[in-house]
Design an enzyme around this catalytic site. Sequence first.
Site, mmCIF file in Angstrom:
data_model
loop_
_atom_site.group_PDB
_atom_site.id
_atom_site.type_symbol
_atom_site.label_atom_id
_atom_site.label_comp_id
_atom_site.label_asym_id
_atom_site.label_seq_id
_atom_site.Cartn_x
_atom_site.Cartn_y
_atom_site.Cartn_z
ATOM 1 N N LYS A 24 -17.186 -40.902 -68.714
ATOM 2 C CA LYS A 24 -18.064 -39.749 -68.489
ATOM 3 C C LYS A 24 -19.080 -39.562 -69.635
ATOM 4 O O LYS A 24 -19.018 -40.247 -70.648
ATOM 5 C CB LYS A 24 -17.215 -38.483 -68.302
ATOM 6 C CG LYS A 24 -16.378 -38.517 -67.010
ATOM 7 C CD LYS A 24 -17.236 -38.623 -65.774
ATOM 8 C CE LYS A 24 -16.451 -38.598 -64.473
ATOM 9 N NZ LYS A 24 -15.622 -39.768 -64.200
HETATM 10 C C1 LIG Z 1 -16.657 -36.768 -58.853
HETATM 11 C C2 LIG Z 1 -15.390 -36.868 -59.636
HETATM 12 N N1 LIG Z 1 -14.422 -35.978 -59.418
HETATM 13 C C3 LIG Z 1 -13.275 -35.982 -60.116
HETATM 14 C C4 LIG Z 1 -13.035 -36.941 -61.064
HETATM 15 C C5 LIG Z 1 -11.699 -36.946 -61.722
HETATM 16 O O1 LIG Z 1 -11.723 -36.774 -63.081
HETATM 17 P P1 LIG Z 1 -10.541 -37.381 -63.983
HETATM 18 O O2 LIG Z 1 -10.735 -38.864 -64.022
HETATM 19 O O3 LIG Z 1 -10.742 -36.729 -65.299
HETATM 20 O O4 LIG Z 1 -9.253 -37.002 -63.342
HETATM 21 C C6 LIG Z 1 -14.016 -37.903 -61.334
HETATM 22 C C7 LIG Z 1 -13.891 -38.961 -62.362
HETATM 23 O O5 LIG Z 1 -13.040 -39.606 -62.716
HETATM 24 C C8 LIG Z 1 -15.223 -37.876 -60.595
HETATM 25 O O6 LIG Z 1 -16.174 -38.793 -60.803
#
Ligand SMILES: Cc1ncc(COP(=O)(O)O)c(C=O)c1O
Length: 385
Positions: free
Chosen positions: A189
């Site tokens: 990110k």
């Molecule tokens: C659009 C979106 N939603 C949710 C997530 C979930 O985040 P995490 O990986 O921190 O659980 C991500 C990325 O990984 C994402 O790109």
Amino acid sequence: MKNNYERIHLASPHMSGLEMEFITEAFDTNWIAPLGENVDQFEKDVCDYTGAGYGVALSSGTAAIHLGLKYLGVKKGDIVFCSSLTFSASCNPIVYLGATPVFIDSEYESWNMCPKALQKAYEEYPNPKAVVTVNLYGQSADYDKILNITSRHNTPVLEDAAESLGATYKGVQTGTFGDIGVYSFNGNKIITTSGGGMMVTKNKLAKKKVRFWASQSKDDRPYYFHTEIGYNYRMSNIVAGIGRGQMKVLDERIAKKKYIYEYYKKAFEDIDEIEMMPIADFGESNYWLTCMTLKEDSEISVKNIISAMEKQNIDSRHIWKPMHTQPVFERYPFFTVQEGLSCAEDIFNRGICMPSDTKMTDMDLKRVADLVLELFEENVSAGAV
Ligand SMILES: Cc1ncc(COP(=O)(O)O)c(C=O)c1O
């Protein structure tokens, strides 16, 4: 000096050097725990930056979506509307809670939830428990239009801003439009804590409940006492130290991401077959990933580009494959404006995510752009023979 074989990443962790100070402090004071000064300060830093209200730092963005939807009352048998063009983490938690996802198509202007398709979904399902919007690749959805519809139906919104920290819509930070907002600090990110997420909200009770559930739902008693099922979802104080250092360079990272987008845009301006992801005039993207689509009649395909890059040790990806086309979700309903015509599927079929790593030098960017330009030039000369 990089050689031709050193990998160019899509988006990888980019430390500022400021993180260690906070991590060292946590070690020195022995706050090696899912609470402490770094967690409190990181929550405050994100809220100060975004104007989000309250923040609860969690182990992932997915955990934040899970507990956010739980707070909105999503449970077995409920319907939850969700953007189809996204990563599966936007909708997996709907299923964790026993509810049914109903997928909504995208609009071409922003690639995010299409307000007209959303309206159509309400005609068949007038009482969804929640709507999950997504700000794809760093660009905001069109919140005036979306919230106009959801508020008429009194549906709460969970805004999945996992990819859009720092982006704005009409001057206001994304993540603050929903009743619940979610950021991710996963390794890829715009800023990262290695892994982690945050639930943000203006609702004090939501903050309190999510923090409670995330810490194993321990009631306030002198002994362990539980009246609700809990989760072990809190962010560690070490990890939050990385986040504090990263917040200091968020603006710098956004500026570099924009530079990368502009670089590719300029490099490909004479290639008719290439169209950059549109940047809607209602906001300022954080340009997390530079994406583009190829025109339908392009003789060079997305697959050609990805495999040519892979051969040169350069990472690029397909656009998210829409959720309604995934084997695990395809049995759920999907709404488009025009039956049989899906914007999300079209973008997936023709779209590519370009390497957008903030550590890329101009030489790296040139290497990537030249490779793509060569593919199109070779194609023209082959056609001319
Ligand atoms: C659009 C979106 N939603 C949710 C997530 C979930 O985040 P995490 O990986 O921190 O659980 C991500 C990325 O990984 C994402 O790109």
